[in-house]
Design a protein around this motif. Structure first.
Motif, PDB file in Angstrom:
ATOM      1  N   GLN A   6      63.586  53.433  24.556  1.00  0.00           N
ATOM      2  CA  GLN A   6      63.222  54.845  24.558  1.00  0.00           C
ATOM      3  C   GLN A   6      62.718  55.229  25.950  1.00  0.00           C
ATOM      4  N   SER A   7      63.273  56.297  26.494  1.00  0.00           N
ATOM      5  CA  SER A   7      62.888  56.698  27.846  1.00  0.00           C
ATOM      6  C   SER A   7      61.556  57.440  27.841  1.00  0.00           C
ATOM      7  N   ILE A   8      60.784  57.157  28.872  1.00  0.00           N
ATOM      8  CA  ILE A   8      59.512  57.868  29.075  1.00  0.00           C
ATOM      9  C   ILE A   8      59.526  58.528  30.446  1.00  0.00           C
ATOM     10  N   VAL A   9      60.727  58.996  30.814  1.00  0.00           N
ATOM     11  CA  VAL A   9      60.902  59.653  32.107  1.00  0.00           C
ATOM     12  C   VAL A   9      59.946  60.840  32.217  1.00  0.00           C
ATOM     13  N   GLY A  10      59.298  60.940  33.361  1.00  0.00           N
ATOM     14  CA  GLY A  10      58.350  62.027  33.594  1.00  0.00           C
ATOM     15  C   GLY A  10      56.908  61.641  33.352  1.00  0.00           C
ATOM     16  N   TYR A  11      56.674  60.487  32.699  1.00  0.00           N
ATOM     17  CA  TYR A  11      55.301  60.036  32.503  1.00  0.00           C
ATOM     18  C   TYR A  11      54.757  59.471  33.818  1.00  0.00           C
ATOM     19  N   GLN A  12      53.476  59.436  33.924  1.00  0.00           N
ATOM     20  CA  GLN A  12      52.814  58.888  35.106  1.00  0.00           C
ATOM     21  C   GLN A  12      52.869  57.356  35.062  1.00  0.00           C
ATOM     22  N   GLU A  13      53.052  56.712  36.232  1.00  0.00           N
ATOM     23  CA  GLU A  13      53.133  55.249  36.276  1.00  0.00           C
ATOM     24  C   GLU A  13      51.891  54.671  36.944  1.00  0.00           C
ATOM     25  N   ILE A  14      51.251  53.741  36.242  1.00  0.00           N
ATOM     26  CA  ILE A  14      50.048  53.065  36.723  1.00  0.00           C
ATOM     27  C   ILE A  14      50.316  51.557  36.705  1.00  0.00           C
ATOM     28  N   GLU A  15      49.913  50.862  37.755  1.00  0.00           N
ATOM     29  CA  GLU A  15      50.153  49.421  37.856  1.00  0.00           C
ATOM     30  C   GLU A  15      48.828  48.707  38.111  1.00  0.00           C
ATOM     31  N   LEU A  16      48.603  47.611  37.395  1.00  0.00           N
ATOM     32  CA  LEU A  16      47.395  46.816  37.552  1.00  0.00           C
ATOM     33  C   LEU A  16      47.765  45.399  37.949  1.00  0.00           C
ATOM     34  N   VAL A  17      47.051  44.866  38.915  1.00  0.00           N
ATOM     35  CA  VAL A  17      47.197  43.468  39.318  1.00  0.00           C
ATOM     36  C   VAL A  17      45.930  42.745  38.911  1.00  0.00           C
ATOM     37  N   VAL A  18      46.079  41.715  38.058  1.00  0.00           N
ATOM     38  CA  VAL A  18      44.928  40.966  37.560  1.00  0.00           C
ATOM     39  C   VAL A  18      45.164  39.482  37.779  1.00  0.00           C
ATOM     40  N   ILE A  19      44.076  38.695  37.754  1.00  0.00           N
ATOM     41  CA  ILE A  19      44.214  37.238  37.813  1.00  0.00           C
ATOM     42  C   ILE A  19      43.349  36.608  36.730  1.00  0.00           C
ATOM     43  N   ARG A  20      43.756  35.396  36.301  1.00  0.00           N
ATOM     44  CA  ARG A  20      43.056  34.673  35.239  1.00  0.00           C
ATOM     45  C   ARG A  20      42.990  33.200  35.608  1.00  0.00           C
ATOM     46  N   ASP A  21      41.880  32.546  35.247  1.00  0.00           N
ATOM     47  CA  ASP A  21      41.790  31.098  35.455  1.00  0.00           C
ATOM     48  C   ASP A  21      42.046  30.364  34.139  1.00  0.00           C
ATOM     49  N   ARG A  22      42.041  29.038  34.164  1.00  0.00           N
ATOM     50  CA  ARG A  22      42.431  28.234  33.001  1.00  0.00           C
ATOM     51  C   ARG A  22      41.461  28.377  31.831  1.00  0.00           C
ATOM     52  N   LEU A  23      40.206  28.801  32.111  1.00  0.00           N
ATOM     53  CA  LEU A  23      39.227  28.968  31.037  1.00  0.00           C
ATOM     54  C   LEU A  23      39.195  30.387  30.487  1.00  0.00           C
ATOM     55  N   GLY A  24      39.994  31.265  31.075  1.00  0.00           N
ATOM     56  CA  GLY A  24      40.096  32.622  30.544  1.00  0.00           C
ATOM     57  C   GLY A  24      39.305  33.671  31.283  1.00  0.00           C
ATOM     58  N   SER A  25      38.569  33.296  32.330  1.00  0.00           N
ATOM     59  CA  SER A  25      37.877  34.318  33.129  1.00  0.00           C
ATOM     60  C   SER A  25      38.916  35.136  33.880  1.00  0.00           C
ATOM     61  N   MET A  26      38.686  36.450  33.953  1.00  0.00           N
ATOM     62  CA  MET A  26      39.657  37.346  34.565  1.00  0.00           C
ATOM     63  C   MET A  26      38.967  38.382  35.426  1.00  0.00           C
ATOM     64  N   LEU A  27      39.738  38.907  36.383  1.00  0.00           N
ATOM     65  CA  LEU A  27      39.269  40.058  37.141  1.00  0.00           C
ATOM     66  C   LEU A  27      40.465  40.902  37.550  1.00  0.00           C
ATOM     67  N   GLN A  28      40.193  42.173  37.777  1.00  0.00           N
ATOM     68  CA  GLN A  28      41.225  43.101  38.249  1.00  0.00           C
ATOM     69  C   GLN A  28      41.181  43.130  39.767  1.00  0.00           C
ATOM     70  N   VAL A  29      42.307  42.833  40.395  1.00  0.00           N
ATOM     71  CA  VAL A  29      42.385  42.869  41.854  1.00  0.00           C
ATOM     72  C   VAL A  29      42.573  44.298  42.334  1.00  0.00           C
ATOM     73  N   ALA A  30      43.458  45.038  41.680  1.00  0.00           N
ATOM     74  CA  ALA A  30      43.725  46.411  42.122  1.00  0.00           C
ATOM     75  C   ALA A  30      44.318  47.237  40.995  1.00  0.00           C
ATOM     76  N   GLY A  31      43.948  48.514  40.995  1.00  0.00           N
ATOM     77  CA  GLY A  31      44.614  49.507  40.171  1.00  0.00           C
ATOM     78  C   GLY A  31      45.421  50.404  41.098  1.00  0.00           C
ATOM     79  N   ILE A  32      46.695  50.616  40.780  1.00  0.00           N
ATOM     80  CA  ILE A  32      47.614  51.302  41.692  1.00  0.00           C
ATOM     81  C   ILE A  32      48.270  52.457  40.953  1.00  0.00           C
ATOM     82  N   GLU A  33      48.290  53.605  41.585  1.00  0.00           N
ATOM     83  CA  GLU A  33      48.893  54.793  40.981  1.00  0.00           C
ATOM     84  C   GLU A  33      50.104  55.209  41.798  1.00  0.00           C
ATOM     85  N   ASP A  34      51.215  55.422  41.119  1.00  0.00           N
ATOM     86  CA  ASP A  34      52.438  55.836  41.803  1.00  0.00           C
ATOM     87  C   ASP A  34      52.504  57.350  41.910  1.00  0.00           C
TER      88      ASP A  34
END
Length: 848
Positions: A207-235
């Motif tokens: 299903q197309s969602i043409v015209g919607y806003q695009e947001i991209e997130l870059v995250v990292i995780r370690d082997r025990l499950g701890s996580m952090l967001q490196v960047a939130g990016i808006e197109d």
């Protein structure tokens, strides 16, 4: 982990192409360097002659030059016996091969660990249907997605959900296309293409969602499950235009914190569910009318956006990921000494704005379809960093052009109102320039937002830039206006055009009024901790954070900027190797560059992310005071200005100018290293593709050339004499055409593409030799050169014609996007080893 890891095999990328460029080689180089520091032996399979990592024996202990295929990877495993395989540096192709390794049970037989993600995660990533089933079970919001095997299946689904829809293949052979369909005819064509690209003759209808806003997130995780967001990016552009062809902003510009936190939580949940260790790139679509989000893509591998995220935030993403892969946790991991906050468990906070802006190939390929859609068309990108959205955006626009004298393009100014409307509705490359022209002509931001589905916030920012231009034009020699113009990123050259003055006069007026840039660190703690990242951007504020070190020798290197067709990755290869060679000579290396995907951006001792224009370079020089400045030979205007300032300038080699062709026949090149007195041969190459205009820069050739002894003797004799007539030392080619006899054509510097290729074939650092020749520190008689006798090597350039919808395009050096190399025991064998499933290459050319 099942067992201790001491040997890791990295699956490489193959030829650079649209959708995958030097950011993958950069990731390989940085991760391999970090693994090497941890005492891990790193092996690499790749066949990209422009790769910096592939030719570096200090970080890659074993390398295999071969196309990235399952059989070749399996052969490499047998040869190098790794304990673990790292698939997420080579993009989707490497992920697909990792899946084949699991399915064949070859990893289980050999007790080999797959780093970064488990088997089930790789299956999900390779198959969008499985991924959607997982997301659905998680309760994550997704669009309607169904598997189809025929056009009739597609029609049946479309009758329920309506147009538009997107079609893409399941388990594609290599690079695949995703196509937007608005009617039955487009649907039929898209299904046929997707089936031909699928290994299992299945496609996905989405299903197309043409015209919607695009947001991209870059995250990292370690082997025990701890996580952090490196960047939130808006197109900047909405869904419907490939994210690689959109302008991207970080941090996000229009989201409320509660919305961003919702996406962050969802990205963490997906990453946790897939048990990914290291980086994950999650893309979302936002319905601006309802505020509802959809998950549209998950990419747990390094790509152009993860590279942008690292450069934009200053977070040592690749260093951290390498350590996480070896079992360390975010809490345990200490950052390098230059970081004030030692734990890697610190989520980046930005006190600046970064903009990634695409570069398109249409100047070199004007016949290509310039309309933007779901297929990526850009060949590279630049990054602009500033204290405001306006400053970062203006600097990014400036960085896309060698000599930007305005924010507009003359061809856009000449468009009729009807053409403007068409280009607004049907977006094309450089659409931001068209949108600014529309604002100039009186279109309102709400009107343009409705037509383009771009958030009104961005038009508000563009209006501010236009208002600033008008204010500058109306107030020549006004210090207050000049101060504001510089703060928002306007160059001296742009101001000089608006004031109808010379650039030098504006610069002197600025200096007389003590208006000089200050430099801020790209600091991921937003100044909370005492960081020394040695990465800087300019702005016009009070406090300067960049100061020269006490290094005895300092060299300033001007980078190549965003990748364009032509030399492509070969130029950044040379820049990267030059930096490494200068560092061996105890130079502090200072780089000015703006390509977020370039390997060189992570190698220099100090980095300034700036447009590559003379005033910007001169300001850096005034702080760093280098003893020598290295400039790409193609930047003649910059070289002239720097030489006028009595600076010691060294031109970096560019492909030499070609003279007219004298005869039509087989083409050969004798390669020699000349130190000003003596010359030593690196043997002959034979060019395979015959151009109507004669010699082109290399697009396909064989090394060493197979010629009879008499012919070789004649070429050697004439070529040596001609090369020894050159005024300066260097690595040269003597070009010949052989018909009934030997016709000498000309001597030129060895092209960058051949230089990077031969460096790997001969295991010879030709960039280091070039540097020492320029420094008069190379005696060719002292070089250890082992010429190839038992193998035939082939070089084949890759072209973006298929991705750009071009057919029967003339193969020429100006349109190269990447290349591959291979070897065999015969010419036929070597040519067979070249990958047939990449972008257009020698397989589509006419050759001997």
């Amino acid at each position: 982990m099942n067992h201790p890891i001491s040997k890791v095999l990295i699956i490489g990328t193959g030829a650079d192409q649209i959708n995958q460029s030097t950011e993958t080689d950069d990731a390989i180089y940085q991760v391999a360097s970090s693994l090497n520091d941890l005492g891990i032996d790193v092996s690499l399979i790749d066949n990209n002659p422009f790769s910096v990592a592939l030719g570096d024996k200090t970080i890659i202990h074993d390398s295999k030059i071969a196309p990235i295929t399952f059989d070749n990877v399996l052969e490499t495993i047998n040869e190098f016996q790794p304990d673990a395989i790292l698939p997420n540096l080579g993009g989707l192709k490497s992920i697909q091969i990792a899946q084949q390794l699991f399915e064949s049970e070859e990893l289980k037989k050999r007790d080999i660990t797959m780093l970064s993600m488990p088997e089930f995660a790789i299956r999900q990533i390779s198959n969008p249907v499985l991924m959607n089933e997982m997301l659905k079970k998680m309760g994550a919001p997704i669009t309607t997605t169904e598997t189809i095997t025929s056009f009739s299946d597609a029609i049946h689904i479309v009758q329920e959900i309506g147009y538009p829809v997107i079609i893409k293949p399941v388990s594609p052979f290599g690079n695949s296309s995703r196509r937007l369909c608005n009617d039955n005819d487009e649907l039929a064509e898209a299904v046929e293409i997707a089936m031909s690209q699928s290994k299992i003759q299945q496609a996905v209808l989405q299903q197309s969602i043409v015209g919607y806003q695009e947001i991209e997130l870059v995250v990292i995780r370690d082997r025990l499950g701890s996580m952090l967001q490196v960047a939130g990016i808006e197109d900047f552009d909405p869904i419907g235009i490939h994210a690689g062809d959109s302008i991207s902003f970080t941090p996000t510009q229009t989201l409320m914190d509660i919305e961003l936190q919702e996406l962050r939580d969802l990205a963490f949940s997906i990453t946790r569910k897939l048990r990914i260790v290291g980086v994950n790139h999650v893309q979302f679509a936002l319905n601006p009318d309802t505020g509802k989000f959809y998950v549209i893509k998950n990419s747990p591998y390094f790509d152009r956006i993860t590279s942008f995220a690292g450069h934009a935030t200053g977070y040592p993403l690749l260093y951290v990921c390498a350590n996480l892969l070896m079992g360390k946790t975010l809490e345990q991991l200490e950052l390098p000494a230059s970081f004030g906050f030692k734990s890697a468990l610190l989520e980046p906070t930005m006190d600046h704005i970064a903009v990634r802006m695409p570069i398109w190939p249409f100047q070199s390929l004007p016949d290509a379809d310039q309309n933007l859609g779901t297929q990526m068309r850009s060949t590279g990108a630049v990054i602009g960093i500033g204290r405001s959205t306006e400053e970062a955006l203006i600097k990014a626009i400036r960085a896309t052009r060698a000599q930007a004298d305005s924010l507009s393009i003359e061809s856009q100014v000449k468009l009729t109102d009807d053409q403007i409307i068409q280009y607004i509705i049907h977006p094309r490359a450089n659409r931001i320039v068209i949108l600014m022209e529309a604002l100039h002509r009186g279109y309102s931001r709400d009107e343009l937002s409705e037509l383009t589905k771009i958030d009104p916030f961005f038009f508000y920012k563009l209006e501010k830039i236009i208002s600033l231009e008008n204010e500058i034009a109306e107030n020549p020699d006004d210090v207050e206006v000049l101060t504001r113009a510089k703060y928002f990123g306007m160059s001296d050259r742009m101001i000089s055009v608006l004031w109808n003055q010379t650039e030098d006069k504006v610069r002197q007026f600025r200096i007389d009024n003590e208006l000089s840039p200050t430099y801020k660190q790209v600091d991921f703690s937003a100044g909370e901790f005492d960081q020394h990242s040695n990465r800087f951007y300019s702005t016009f504020e009070l406090e300067n954070e960049s100061h020269p070190s006490d290094a005895e020798h300092r060299a300033l290197i001007i980078g190549t900027g965003g990748l364009r067709l032509g030399n492509a990755g070969a130029s950044d290869y040379f820049t990267s190797k030059l930096i490494l060679s200068l560092q061996k000579q105890n130079y502090e290396t200072v780089l000015v560059n703006n390509n977020p995907s370039a390997v060189s951006m992570n190698l220099a001792d100090k980095l300034y992310t700036e447009p590559l224009e003379a005033p910007d370079i001169l300001e850096v020089i005034s702080i760093e005071k280098p003893e020598i400045v290295y400039v790409p030979g193609s930047r003649s205007r910059l070289i002239t200005i720097l030489e006028q300032k009595d600076l010691k300038v060294e031109k970096l080699p560019q492909n030499g100018q070609l003279l007219s062709h004298l005869a039509s026949g087989k083409e050969y090149a004798l390669i020699m290293i000349y130190d000003g007195t003596n010359a030593v041969s690196l043997d002959l190459t034979s060019y395979l593709i015959q151009n109507e205009s004669g010699f082109g820069d290399p697009t396909a050739f064989i090394y060493p050339a197979k010629v009879n002894s008499r012919l070789k003797s004649d070429i050697m004799s004439i070529g040596t004499e001609r090369i020894k007539q050159q005024v300066t030392p260097g690595i040269y080619q003597a070009l010949f055409v052989v018909t009934g006899g030997v016709h000498f054509e000309q001597v030129r510097q060895l092209p960058l593409a051949e230089q990077s290729f031969l460096a790997k074939v001969l295991n010879l650092d030709l960039v280091d030799i070039s540097l020492k020749l320029a420094q008069s520190q190379c005696d060719v008689n002292q070089l250890e050169i082992n010429l190839v006798n038992n193998k035939i090597w082939a070089f084949s350039a890759a072209f973006p014609f298929r991705s750009l919808g071009l057919h029967d395009e003339t193969i020429q050096s100006e349109t190269i996007i990447g290349a591959e190399m291979a070897y065999g025991h015969s010419i036929t064998d070597a040519l067979k080893q070249l990958s047939p499933n990449g972008e257009d290459s020698i397989h589509n050319g006419t050759y001997y």
